[in-house]
Motif scaffolding. Structure first.
Motif, short mmCIF file in Angstrom:
data_model
loop_
_atom_site.label_atom_id
_atom_site.label_comp_id
_atom_site.label_asym_id
_atom_site.label_seq_id
_atom_site.Cartn_x
_atom_site.Cartn_y
_atom_site.Cartn_z
N ASN A 132 0.83 -1.20 0.00
CA ASN A 132 0.00 0.00 0.00
C ASN A 132 0.87 1.25 0.00
OD1 ASN A 132 -2.36 -1.44 -0.02
ND2 ASN A 132 -2.67 -1.34 2.19
N ARG B 122 0.84 3.85 -2.89
CA ARG B 122 -0.07 4.93 -2.54
C ARG B 122 0.65 6.23 -2.19
NH1 ARG B 122 -4.50 2.91 1.61
NH2 ARG B 122 -5.35 4.96 1.17
N ASP C 104 0.79 8.86 -4.65
CA ASP C 104 -0.53 9.36 -5.01
C ASP C 104 -1.08 10.35 -3.98
OD1 ASP C 104 -1.45 6.10 -6.24
OD2 ASP C 104 -0.58 7.78 -7.31
N THR D 151 -5.62 12.96 -0.10
CA THR D 151 -5.95 11.70 -0.75
C THR D 151 -4.91 10.63 -0.43
OG1 THR D 151 -4.71 12.22 -2.77
CG2 THR D 151 -7.02 12.93 -2.69
N HIS D 152 -5.37 9.38 -0.37
CA HIS D 152 -4.50 8.21 -0.23
C HIS D 152 -3.54 8.31 0.94
CE1 HIS D 152 -5.29 8.12 -4.78
NE2 HIS D 152 -6.11 7.26 -4.20
N TYR D 153 -4.05 8.78 2.07
CA TYR D 153 -3.21 8.97 3.25
C TYR D 153 -3.75 8.16 4.41
CZ TYR D 153 -1.45 11.27 7.50
OH TYR D 153 -0.89 11.50 8.72
#
Length: 411
Positions: free
Chosen positions: A31, A35, A38, A235-237
């Motif tokens: 991940n 991620r 991103d 986002t994506h955190y």
């Protein structure tokens, strides 16, 4: 050339063995691997808020960490046609050229001509007049996730000003580089000060938007006011994710190493130990002239404009600990603030009566204000074990962790 069965089996065996030897990527590693690139901060997602700001009179709380890509937020918004009527400046100033703790005056930004109202000088909260010509206030400051980093105090005061004047706040959220860490005593409110205003632990494990939701939900604003919030999430955190800051959050947090050590080393502001102020590597070295003969590592603090004009032990050789190459992954794996360094240096100090003397050190404040507890000083003096010290943080720390879950925007 035709291969026989034995040759085919041999090649298949080699491929199988190489597959078995390859290290497996755990789910969380996978991940992070895919991620992290991103991640988009709230500010970077202009499509979600620029249309909302159009036609409004906008005030912005910003500093050098307020960026869209590599360009300052204010400069970017102005170029996009957003009407910015004023900027509120925090500690260190809007462009980040003021030293830690130095009062900052109102001014006009030479780059844009926008008036800058300092909230780290003669006042700490916008007045009714300041808010009169504002429709929405944008907050975008990078935080580092500790109670004594003053950005969350500024955020709360701005929330109060918005609530009192019926204005909305738009928070452009950013990752917390110490988001994995929830540790330290919850502030005993009798030690409330400018470096600790809310009943949260030393390292709180929140982004600024999550803290804002908590301040609203727990009734921490003046008169239990509630601020209308609009939040642009990252986002994506997730909180466990490592995050390297693209811009130093303040003049003395000038490296990622300093940012990650800060929850553990900033407590030395309440001691007679220099924590690297007056060097180019603050918060990553610890020392005192009195420790000569106890340690070989040494450094000499000097006056550095914009960082530390009059550091403790200026122009004196300090001996102590060099943490510049300390493996900060140890902190991540432990999930704890390091208490061993302060225990060690107190034990090594030849004049222990000076160690917690805030008048001598003339640094950030008393150790009680930094730690948030009236027990810590005596615990170190008496040589209490780390387990004993940590036990005294309960049940407050566990109760905070449960309360925190109500306000999380990210796992």
């Amino acid at each position: 050339m035709k291969w026989n069965t034995i040759q085919w089996l041999f090649v298949a065996g080699l491929l199988f063995c190489s597959f078995m030897k390859a290290p497996a990527i755990k789910n969380n590693e996978r991940n992070n691997q895919f991620r992290e690139p991103d991640i988009k901060t709230g500010a970077d997602q202009t499509e979600l808020y620029v249309p909302y700001l159009r036609g409004k009179r906008v005030a912005v709380m910003a500093n050098p960490t307020s960026i869209i890509g590599k360009k300052h937020l204010v400069d970017s918004l102005k170029s996009l046609g957003i009407h910015i009527v004023k900027v509120f400046g925090p500690e260190h100033g809007f462009r980040g050229n003021a030293s830690a703790g130095a009062k900052v005056k109102d001014e006009t930004d030479p780059a844009t001509g926008i008036p800058i109202i300092s909230l780290y000088g003669s006042k700490h909260k916008p007045s009714k007049e300041d808010m009169a010509d504002v429709d929405v206030l944008v907050y975008d400051l990078q935080d580092v996730g500790v109670r004594f980093y003053t950005n969350i105090n500024a955020l709360a005061r701005l929330m109060e000003a918005c609530a009192e004047n019926n204005k909305e706040m738009l928070i452009l959220d950013r990752p917390n580089p110490n988001g994995y860490l929830i540790d330290g005593p919850v502030l005993d409110m009798k030690y409330k000060s400018g470096i600790g205003m809310f009943p949260i632990p030393m390292s709180h494990g929140l982004t600024v938007a999550e803290f804002a939701q908590m301040a609203n939900g727990e009734g921490w604003l003046a008169n239990k006011e509630k601020c209308r919030l609009k939040i642009i999430k990252v986002t994506h955190y997730n909180h466990a994710m490592p995050y390297t800051l693209p811009v130093k959050p303040s003049p003395n947090l000038n490296t990622q190493q300093a940012v990650l050590l800060y929850p553990s080393t900033c407590m030395f502001e309440g001691t007679y130990i220099n924590l690297g102020r007056g060097t180019q590597f603050p918060f990553t070295v610890l020392g005192s002239p009195e420790l000569k003969g106890k340690y070989t590592f040494h450094f000499t603090p000097v006056s550095i404009k914009g960082m530390a004009e009059t550091p403790l032990f200026m122009n004196q050789v300090c001996y102590g600990l060099d943490l510049r190459n300390y493996d900060t992954e140890k902190l991540r794996k432990s999930g704890k603030i390091n208490l061993q360094w302060i225990m060690e240096l107190y034990k090594a100090s030849p004049h222990k009566e000076k160690f917690f003397d805030s008048k001598l050190s003339n640094q950030m404040g008393k150790i009680e204000n930094l730690i948030g507890s009236g027990l810590f000083r005596q615990q170190i003096i008496e040589g209490a074990s780390e387990a004993t010290i940590r036990a005294s943080w309960e049940p407050g720390l566990s109760n905070y962790k449960k309360m925190r879950e109500k306000y999380l925007l990210y796992p």
